[in-house]
Design a protein around this motif. Structure first.
Motif: not given
Length: 97
Positions: A1-9, A46-55
């Motif tokens: 699995m992979f964690a995808v950690h995104c931070r907004d500009n 408020h949202a400042v990014g996103g987190f996704f756990l991918l299989d």
């Protein structure tokens, strides 16, 4: 699995709000590849990014998935980190060797 950690500009909240439907359609269309997904929330609520756990099979597949997120084309994210992740314990998932 992979964690995808995104931070907004900075100053991209309206871009996020305007394009959220396309982003959510992409997430929903990812089927069983998504184990978990959701926004990162800042101190103001408020949202400042996103987190996704991918299989997905490998890092290249995770990178491909992240690259196709509509928010990426809009340059909403200032940073995207992808890291392999191993489930050990918790609720809702089966341990893997």
């Amino acid at each position: 699995m992979f964690a995808v950690h995104c931070r907004d500009n900075a100053s991209m909240e309206q871009v996020r709000l305007n394009n959220r439907p396309a982003h959510l359609e992409y997430i929903k269309g990812s089927g069983s590849s998504i184990v978990a997904a959701g926004p990162l929330i800042g101190p103001d609520g408020h949202a400042v990014g996103g987190f996704f756990l991918l299989d997905v099979a490998n890092l290249a597949a995770a990178e491909d998935w992240a690259a196709k997120d509509p928010f990426r084309a809009l340059e909403l994210y200032g940073s995207v980190e992808i890291q392999e992740w191993k489930y050990v314990f918790g609720s809702g998932l089966e341990p893997r060797p």
